[in-house]
Each structure stands twice: as structure tokens, then as C-alpha cells.
Write a protein that holds these residues in place. Structure first.
Motif: not given
Length: 140
Positions: A8-10, A40-44, A67-74
Motif C-alpha cells: 500500500v502507498l499513501l 481510477g484505481p485509488q482506494l481513497m 495502481a499508481v502507474r494506471l492512475h498516471w496513464e488514465l
């Protein structure tokens, strides 16, 4: 023994809002958060604005580096729109992203803002309506 929680990353992003851009900043962030809420893939995601100091604080929780990479892409167009109205003062990463995500953060921030990493020691995630024992509370 490791668990998925270990990945997990915050992120905490502290942004200085450009003078005269408060409303545009609010609109851009609202659009961005609405988009990631749906796609987006974020949990919060939570964003707070300190108008007196013209600072905004964004917290984003990710399951892992993928999930971070997917967020950047989207979300790149939304991120760019937000950044028209602010600059990063400090970006904190809690947890240990993989080398690619760490390098991407360093590259994106460049000399703009301070970037810090704090490795995870311990903890857990609890999402849902009830905390342990809450369903047994008297009067409910």
C-alpha cells in the motif's frame, strides 16, 4: 510473512495555489476527483484547502505501484489541468513504491518541490461501514 497491505502507498501532496486561481483550482480538482472516483484505481482520495494560506493537501491511497502507474496513464490530462493553478511544495510518499514509480515521481517533480519517502513499519486497512465491535454496540 507479508501481505497485500505491505504494498500500500499513501501519497500526500501539498500544493501552493497560484494567487487569483483559487476557483479554477477548485474546479480542476473537483473534475479530477470525479473522474478518478469513476475510473481510477485509488482506494481513497481526499483533498483539503487552506484558503488563508492558499495551500491544498491531497491524500491518495493506492493498493500498489501498478495502481499508481494506471492512475498516471488514465488521469494525465486532469493532473495537467490542476497543475495550471498550483505548484507542488512538498510531496510525501508513505510506503515503498517500486523503482519505476519512485523514478517517475522524481522526474515529475524535478526541482519544483521537495519529495520524501517514508517506508512502512506496520498497520492495516479497514474499509467498510462497520468497525470491529460496532455491530454489537448497545442502542443500535
Amino acid at each position: 510473512m507479508t501481505s497485500h497491505d505491505d504494498d500500500v502507498l499513501l501519497f500526500r501532496n501539498t500544493m501552493r495555489i497560484t494567487d487569483g486561481h483559487l476557483e479554477e483550482f477548485r474546479e480542476a480538482v473537483t473534475k479530477a476527483v470525479d473522474f478518478v472516483r469513476q475510473h481510477g484505481p485509488q482506494l481513497m482520495v481526499q483533498t483539503f484547502v487552506d484558503e488563508e494560506r492558499m495551500l491544498a493537501h491531497s491524500f491518495q491511497l493506492y493498493r500498489d505501484s501498478d495502481a499508481v502507474r494506471l492512475h498516471w496513464e488514465l488521469s494525465d490530462p486532469y493532473i495537467q489541468d490542476v497543475m495550471k493553478h498550483c505548484r507542488v511544495e512538498h510531496f510525501e510518499v508513505f510506503g515503498e513504491p517500486d523503482a519505476e514509480v519512485a523514478a517517475g515521481l522524481r522526474s515529475a517533480l524535478g526541482e519544483e518541490g521537495a519529495l520524501t519517502f517514508a517506508p512502512r513499519l506496520t498497520g492495516f486497512l479497514r474499509f467498510g461501514d462497520a468497525s470491529p465491535g460496532q455491530e454489537d454496540r448497545p442502542g443500535d
